[in-house]
Design a protein around this motif. Structure first.
Motif, PDB file in Angstrom:
ATOM      1  N   SER A 198      -2.261   8.907   1.284  1.00  0.00           N
ATOM      2  CA  SER A 198      -2.243   7.448   1.093  1.00  0.00           C
ATOM      3  C   SER A 198      -3.492   6.933   0.384  1.00  0.00           C
ATOM      4  CB  SER A 198      -2.053   6.738   2.436  1.00  0.00           C
ATOM      5  OG  SER A 198      -3.169   6.982   3.274  1.00  0.00           O
ATOM      6  N   GLU A 199      -4.380   7.836  -0.002  1.00  0.00           N
ATOM      7  CA  GLU A 199      -5.525   7.503  -0.852  1.00  0.00           C
ATOM      8  C   GLU A 199      -6.411   6.386  -0.276  1.00  0.00           C
ATOM      9  OE1 GLU A 199      -4.723   7.291  -5.072  1.00  0.00           O
ATOM     10  OE2 GLU A 199      -2.948   8.564  -4.902  1.00  0.00           O
ATOM     11  N   GLY A 200      -6.576   6.384   1.006  1.00  0.00           N
ATOM     12  CA  GLY A 200      -7.482   5.418   1.627  1.00  0.00           C
ATOM     13  C   GLY A 200      -6.984   3.989   1.627  1.00  0.00           C
ATOM     14  N   THR A 201      -5.713   3.772   1.324  1.00  0.00           N
ATOM     15  CA  THR A 201      -5.213   2.398   1.250  1.00  0.00           C
ATOM     16  C   THR A 201      -4.644   1.898   2.573  1.00  0.00           C
ATOM     17  OG1 THR A 201      -3.018   3.110   0.540  1.00  0.00           O
ATOM     18  CG2 THR A 201      -4.638   2.679  -1.196  1.00  0.00           C
ATOM     19  N   LEU A 202      -4.491   2.784   3.548  1.00  0.00           N
ATOM     20  CA  LEU A 202      -3.961   2.374   4.854  1.00  0.00           C
ATOM     21  C   LEU A 202      -5.047   2.408   5.927  1.00  0.00           C
ATOM     22  CD1 LEU A 202      -0.575   4.357   4.877  1.00  0.00           C
ATOM     23  CD2 LEU A 202      -0.948   1.966   4.245  1.00  0.00           C
TER      24      LEU A 202
END
Lengths: 460, 460
Positions: A198-202
């Motif tokens: 989630s590439e640090g987006t959550l």
């Protein structure tokens, strides 16, 4: 530190290590991409989960974006902080927390380097099998945030497959303790798998439990010279059928050129259009004989015209260096990177079309191909001519990417195989994911991070 | 068919097969649990993705709940329709759609039986490794909805690990085409993994691409008589260390009693407290010798007091029947089922505590234990005394479950290892998942299914 928001943070978390030193802002404000100018508000170095939670809660209050920062070896701008965000460096949370020999689970903090995980596993007689060239600097938290792949996916899968449990701080500062190392746990949505990739987006991964496995038997490494593109997949099919593969990688003559210029040793007298590096189990004479007969078959069929096989660890390392040294050897040329994937069966047709496209569109650029062909994952690096302005170069490359996206779409492929979307691939997300999927992703993001503070502007 | 909502559905989808026959309502309105009285509005049998979408859109319009229905072999009430829902039976969508030998991907409709998938894979020289006793009736769509586990998890993982792509109709009737068979695809949240294990509460799986693998070498099956609970995990540790395991299952003397009464053949003259069935690679004499020396070690240490090893497929099947016949042999006794898991390392302490708890609380009930001990997954079946009212029996069992939940919680375990939450385990969801996790699940559900029509009342 005159910014009142930072004073407030320091008041809330008096123990928190925090820096606004320009060198730190520069260093921690970017990843391996060099397209954006780092401009974070400050860098934080939390030492505990509680400090991470405190930072996220503060960020919600003051409306500052949060950029989680691992080894910053990313290639998609996922860890770039260019708009006054607070960077959360996990550098200080880099310890091994627990190892259980029955569960074969290693529990670590997110800032530990991949190579350190390899070493700890090896000391326990076990293997953490995800591996790639950035192993010395990349961190396990970043590996999880991007579902890192690499050179062993053909045998062991991506990072996703090795995560037994995750602790995650969400965009509201809540701490989740996901799955807790259970092999079987059918108790609702597996949020662990939503966080992975989630590439640090959550949220921010603050602890990970990693499954370890038995190491494979002794292996050999083979380098093959392949005269034609359409032989690559035949060689792969035979290798998969006859050997127990740990890796099956390819690169072109241009890649070899750069890696040799960077100091590697020339493997064959002649130059060939394509090369394969493959690693396979060679536990006994039977397995070694199978490797030899595989090689002879390829030679007889004309799929391969030369070869070398390792008979020591040093030789294996030298052959691997030809493949693993590529990224580093290209770095001085500021490469524009494409990281694409198709189904394995679509590789030959896709490669042929792509080669045609690239030679038509990039006649004057040095285009270097390599990748994990057994996973359907190709890396295409376009090197910047020294005299060309970077912005003009990127613009020209992005034009070609748009054409490439059409080809990919026809073959059901992805614009990001393993690097992630970040900032670099964001313009093309809709070529891989439908409108409905993107709408669901946005909805999910809003549930986890209602104020939109987690790695803002990345991915979505 | 006088219900105006059904007339509307028939008008919208004139080709849709639809039934309100009381026998069909009864048959398709429930799963293997027998606690709820089936009362669906009607049963639909769509033949295409478009029909599934049409049903879901209609259901949104008229506010009717949708219950996806596979083989209805579930044990948690996940496929029960007891409140006027429309049942979507996938029975007619049971075809193989595609097979690609390079990708080794088999694409199927969701209504195909697991055993049919096994057979198709075998015909192609490959293996779909998820396996369990309900293979003949359960459907792949249901396997995905529950992330089915079974007897090979120790080697091959759960269903999740074998899903290369999914087509899903969401709660709004949108069709998603997730991942499309790519090995590597780092392009945002992996919604495929969110759907796997979601028990039909987010959408309906309408197509699945399954990864197949090479079949293992020839195997042998060993049955072991184990005199004491604390020997079980020692036997497991040695087996995992010395053999390449495909399965490691255990059951108690009470389980053997029922399976013998059901027609299986007695394996040993004497009766023993515990039994292990294990299957392992036996490709050559070396592997067979390793198995023998493993057995001798266990015997010498006193961990095992008797044993049998298969020397033919028929013998292997007979030994397996002792384990696989248990569920069927218990069915007439209307068992109350617990399906719990802990970390493998926590099994001994948990089992000891649980045994104490159960003998204190169930002194007069027949309690049968079995399960996948190498995955930390235990099945505890409490048999209903013939003269006890069912409601009273369930109430007494649920009281014990509440006590069990405390023990589980202390050991970091799960109330549902592989059966799912459904209706049966819903009261205890909060023992496994935190308030924050449940809130996120609810939020995600609302994004996928804003009108709350997908399998309402299940899981959340």
């Amino acid at each position: 530190m005159t910014d009142p928001r930072l004073s407030e943070l320091a008041r809330l978390l008096p123990e928190l290590k925090l820096s606004t030193d320009p060198g730190d802002l520069e260093h921690h404000g970017r990843d391996w991409t060099r397209r954006w100018t780092p401009a974070p508000l400050a860098i934080t170095y939390p030492a505990s989960i509680e400090e991470v939670q405190g930072i996220v809660r503060w960020a919600n209050g003051v409306g500052v974006g949060v950029v989680p920062s691992g080894g910053r070896t990313g290639l998609s701008g996922g860890a770039v902080a260019a708009h006054g965000e607070i960077v959360v460096s996990l550098d200080r949370m880099n310890r091994v927390l627990d190892f259980d020999p029955i569960d074969r689970i290693l529990t670590v903090q997110p800032g530990i380097a991949l190579e350190a995980v390899h070493n700890v596993a090896r000391e326990r007689g076990l293997l953490y099998p995800v591996d790639f060239a950035a192993r010395g600097s990349c961190q396990i938290g970043g590996n999880i945030a991007t579902n890192a792949g690499g050179i062993r996916v053909i045998r062991y899968g991506n990072t996703r497959q090795w995560i037994a449990g995750l602790k995650v701080v969400t965009g509201t500062g809540e701490l989740l303790d996901l799955n807790r190392g259970l092999v079987k746990n059918a108790s609702g949505y597996d949020l662990r798998h939503l966080v992975i990739g989630s590439e640090g987006t959550l949220g921010i991964v603050v602890e990970a439990s990693l499954n370890l496995t038995s190491p494979p038997p002794p292996s050999q490494v083979m380098l093959l010279a392949v005269p034609a593109m359409d032989s690559l997949m035949r060689v792969f099919a035979e290798a998969r059928h006859r050997l127990t593969l740990s890796a099956f990688e390819f690169f072109t003559d241009r890649a070899l050129h750069h890696v040799l210029a960077h100091g590697a040793q020339r493997p064959f007298e002649e130059t060939h259009p394509f090369y394969v590096v493959t690693e396979f189990d060679a536990a006994d004479e039977k397995a070694e004989a199978a490797a030899l007969s595989f090689f002879e078959l390829c030679l007889n069929e004309g799929w391969v015209v030369d070869g070398a096989i390792s008979s020591s660890e040093a030789q294996a390392a030298a052959l691997w260096r030809l493949r693993e040294g590529i990224t580093e050897s290209l770095a001085p040329h500021k490469p524009y990177k494409n990281d694409v994937s198709v189904r394995i069966s679509a590789v030959p047709a896709f490669m042929a079309e792509m080669q045609e496209l690239l030679s038509a569109e990039y006649p004057h650029f040095d285009v270097v191909w390599f990748g994990h062909i057994g996973d359907g994952n190709l890396h295409i690096n376009v090197l910047k001519p020294a005299d060309l302005d970077n912005a003009v170069f990127v613009e020209q490359c992005e034009h070609v990417t748009s054409l490439l996206v059409d080809t990919l779409h026809r073959h059901g492929g992805s614009i990001s195989a393993e690097h992630g979307i970040g900032l670099v691939k964001k313009p093309w997300l809709s070529s891989v994911r439908s409108e409905a999927e993107i709408a669901l992703m946005r909805g999910i993001k809003a549930v986890w991070d209602p104020n939109g503070i987690m790695n803002p502007g990345k991915l979505l």
